[in-house]
Design an enzyme around this catalytic site. Structure first.
Site, mmCIF file in Angstrom:
data_model
loop_
_atom_site.group_PDB
_atom_site.id
_atom_site.type_symbol
_atom_site.label_atom_id
_atom_site.label_comp_id
_atom_site.label_asym_id
_atom_site.label_seq_id
_atom_site.Cartn_x
_atom_site.Cartn_y
_atom_site.Cartn_z
ATOM 1 N N ASP A 175 43.402 35.606 35.082
ATOM 2 C CA ASP A 175 44.759 35.116 34.854
ATOM 3 C C ASP A 175 44.838 34.218 33.617
ATOM 4 O O ASP A 175 43.813 33.708 33.136
ATOM 5 C CB ASP A 175 45.209 34.342 36.112
ATOM 6 C CG ASP A 175 46.704 34.437 36.345
ATOM 7 O OD1 ASP A 175 47.435 34.776 35.407
ATOM 8 O OD2 ASP A 175 47.133 34.159 37.490
ATOM 9 N N ASP B 190 54.794 39.190 38.295
ATOM 10 C CA ASP B 190 54.831 38.385 39.524
ATOM 11 C C ASP B 190 56.047 38.752 40.365
ATOM 12 O O ASP B 190 56.157 38.344 41.514
ATOM 13 C CB ASP B 190 54.904 36.886 39.186
ATOM 14 C CG ASP B 190 53.519 36.297 38.946
ATOM 15 O OD1 ASP B 190 52.523 37.015 39.168
ATOM 16 O OD2 ASP B 190 53.445 35.121 38.533
#
Ligand code: GLA
Length: 727
Positions: free
Chosen positions: A477, A547
């Protein structure tokens, strides 16, 4: 031979299966662009340059006022001597001069394609790709420039990159170094770009070119969700399945710029490369600088064919991982199920339910290290939090493996929290400019990856964790962008290099870790799909698409992502309703259909579901496994566009043509609803196909041209799915 040099006409003809690209030398020294488009057998000079004395156009040779760099279609335009359009490169000499004149200095044609040192780049065997190098020089500055054109004949792709060499006795600063510049002598184009935000990545923006410049960029240190490093020029009549399309996709994960500029005589200059703002490079005598590459695709059959070319090319010639051709596991990720609030017991009971449902990989997301109970601490301290996992990461992994699942782990290695042991010991590891405060983003700072010892720390700490956790999968990430860019370890004249050096540091880290852990499946992520670019795909074969897990939003995000990237590169999860990003309640079946159209995963608390929902999930997974090869390794056909229509449809056809899966979603349920028809694409018109659910048989031509009637249902967000097998 995919490159020919015609000595008589002084032209280079680069060609692939369906594309020709022609460039030539004018007046012995100027490199001019002549044509890019549909394949021609040979170029005999039909599209000759029409010379004309234009007002305000300076003349390098006063005896001929029709010759000006301002009107010449150039191949790699310079600045300072009469071309007032956007230049492709810029320099600053030690004497302060910013002028440069490039002259043609020779060429080479070689089989194969060299790698780009320190950078991701496409690759191919010597019988798949041929490279033309055109050498240019600026004698006054002692600058040598090598333009590289690699042509993949069968794949129908041309890549471009550039090498600069300082052949003078003095340092030279590169102030701009684009990878691609193409001068079209036409202007009837639309420009297509992909823009967005966190949770809303890659919206399609199609606008006409009128006058001036359409330009997109990132100055965020990464490719960014705000603008993707992709631009296409389309004929005004071009669409999904018809018309000329010219795509440019950048194999780079840092700051970029892409533009289309219309000049007063209706020529269009199409450019792409690293962003020159805060992007200088100080080149000492004898040093070279390599730009990243641009992947250029032309199609005369619209966007879908362009996408197919990119999909095939990236899978075959860019993604290095052995997973490129392997089916990807169905995963469960605990993030939306638990966020930071979990312990070993909770994870194991979630894992047990997942294993029972047929899930193959358990991914432990953020919160397992340091004392990270929120996003305010511990990045950099890659040590298991024994409060949550008292038996350590290794044991948790062992228990997951014992359930028959693989084990995956979330990391965010490029970052550092001010509240961390690492920061207390090495405050200097942070990307910063002395004398200025450091700006926080999501409560964290960025590591200075321009420094070797910082990259070494990242590699060592990650290698330790991956070994300790016996990980099969890593979610890598990156949750904030670069600010206060500077590095105390470089002299003032090199401070403009730090953003690019950061990216080079990241690539070096990924190069080392992917070599050390070739068996690990890496998924890249940047607050979702914030760094979904071809550079990352070179190292990591899939990316968490967004997301935003809402199925209705995801249809758009996945649709436009598929313009460039194949569905197998997209992580797509079924999550709970009301959806955490939008509050929307959609049927579990529709959530399944949308997530099945990429790499299927689940991101919800299975323990909170009813037994009926769990049963449905089990069925979804079993079904997905039966169509996985068709989705992940087959061809996608976009049918109805979610940006334009209340009904959306798309289908996949397996490479061997044996299987086909079609999806249909009606977003809002209309009153007095029309009966919708689902028409598939890419089938064999002469074959018969059997619906695996009800056994009905249809012709391929029938499914494509006549279509299937969709049932009427009074339900918002409803989806339908059909699986056919060729008989
Ligand atoms: C980012 C990712 C999410 C999740 C969180 C964890 O936002 O995109 O999927 O991993 O970080 O902090």
């Amino acid at each position: 031979m995919a490159v020919k040099y015609d000595e008589q006409q002084k032209i280079f003809h680069i060609f692939s299966k369906n594309t020709s690209y022609v460039t030539g030398i004018v007046r012995e020294k100027y490199l001019t662009h002549l044509y890019w488009g549909k394949r021609i057998r040979e170029y005999h000079g039909s599209r000759s340059i029409v010379w004309k004395d234009r007002g305000f156009a300076p003349n390098p040779d006063d005896t001929d006022r029709t010759f000006s760099l301002d009107t010449l279609p150039q191949e790699y335009p310079q600045t300072g001597n009469g071309d007032f359009r956007s230049c492709a490169y810029g320099i600053r000499q030690e004497n302060g001069s910013r002028i440069s004149n490039l002259e043609y200095a020779g060429y080479e044609i070689v089989d194969g394609k060299e790698g780009l040192p320190g950078l991701p780049a496409s690759f191919g065997r010597d019988d798949q790709v041929q490279t033309l190098y055109i050498h240019m020089k600026d004698p006054a500055a002692g600058l040598k420039v090598r333009l590289a054109y690699s042509v993949f004949y069968e794949a129908d792709v041309i890549t471009r990159s550039v090498v600069f060499e300082n052949a003078s006795g003095e340092p030279l600063t590169l102030t701009k170094m684009l990878s691609m510049s193409v001068d079209f002598r036409e202007d009837d184009f639309h420009v297509l770009t992909l823009y967005g935000a966190h949770n809303n990545e890659r919206n399609m923006d199609r606008r006409p070119l009128t006058s001036g410049m359409v330009s997109i960029e990132s100055l965020r240190g990464t490719s960014s969700p705000q603008q993707s490093p992709f631009m296409a020029l389309l004929r005004k009549d071009a669409g999904e399945y018809q018309g000329d399309v010219y795509g440019a996709s950048f194999v780079y994960s840092g700051n970029f710029v892409a533009s289309a500029q219309v000049d007063p005589y209706r020529n269009v200059r199409f450019q792409m490369g690293m962003n020159p703002l805060n992007g200088d490079w100080y080149l000492k005598p004898g040093e070279t600088f390599y730009t990243p590459e641009v992947v250029m695709v032309y199609s005369d059959h619209g966007l879908m064919e362009m996408s197919h070319i990119y999909h095939e090319f990236y899978q075959n010639h860019l993604v290095r991982s052995s997973f490129a051709k392997k089916p990807r596991p169905v995963l469960i990720n605990n993030w939306e199920a638990t966020y930071f609030d979990f312990n070993e017991e909770k994870l194991l009971s979630l894992a047990k339910k997942a294993a029972d449902a047929g899930i193959e990989l358990f991914v432990l997301d953020d919160g397992w290290f340091g004392h990270r109970d929120s996003d305010t601490s511990s990045l950099g301290d890659w040590v298991t939090d024994l409060r949550k996992l008292p038996h350590g990461l290794g044991q948790l992994s062992e228990k997951i493996h014992a359930m028959g699942m693989e084990f995956g782990l979330w990391v965010e290695p490029e970052m550092i929290s001010p509240d961390s042991q690492l920061y207390r010991e090495h405050p200097d590891y942070v990307l910063h400019t002395p004398g200025r405060p450091c700006t926080l983003g999501r409560g964290q700072l960025v590591l200075d990856l321009s420094r070797k010892e910082v990259c070494d720390y990242v590699v060592e700490s990650m290698a330790r964790v991956f070994k300790e956790g016996h990980v099969d999968y890593v979610k890598w990430d990156m949750n904030r962008h670069l600010t206060d860019v500077g590095s105390a370890y470089f002299p003032p004249q090199q401070q403009g290099e730090i953003t690019h050096r950061y990216v080079l540091g990241l690539y070096d880290i990924m190069e080392r870790l992917t070599a050390m852990f070739p068996q690990v499946l890496f998924e890249s992520c940047s607050s979702g799909g914030g760094r979904f670019d071809a550079g990352m795909l070179y190292y990591m074969p899939q990316t968490w698409c967004s997301d935003n897990t809402d199925a209705i939003c995801r249809m758009k995000i996945q649709y436009s992502t598929s313009l460039v990237f194949p569905p197998v590169t997209m992580g797509a999860h079924v999550s709970v309703t009301p959806n955490h990003q939008t509050g929307r309640v959609t049927p579990l079946s529709t959530r399944g259909y949308v997530a099945m159209s990429g790499n299927l995963g689940y991101e919800l608390d299975l323990e909170k579901l009813t037994s009926q929902e769990l049963e449905e999930i089990k069925e979804q997974i079993a079904f997905y496994k039966s169509i996985r090869n068709t989705i992940q390794l087959g061809m996608l056909y976009r049918n109805e566009n979610p940006f334009e229509s209340n009904t959306v449809s798309w289908n996949f056809v397996s490479k061997d043509g044996h299987g086909a899966v079609a999806f249909f979603v009606e977003v809002l349920s209309p009153a007095a609803a029309p009966v919708r028809i689902l028409k598939l694409k890419g089938l064999d018109p002469d074959a018969l196909y059997k619906n695996t659910k009800d056994g009905c048989v249809y012709g391929g031509d029938e499914l494509m041209y006549t279509g299937l009637s969709m049932p009427l249902k009074k339900q918002d967000f409803r989806g339908e799915c059909y699986h056919f097998i060729k008989m």
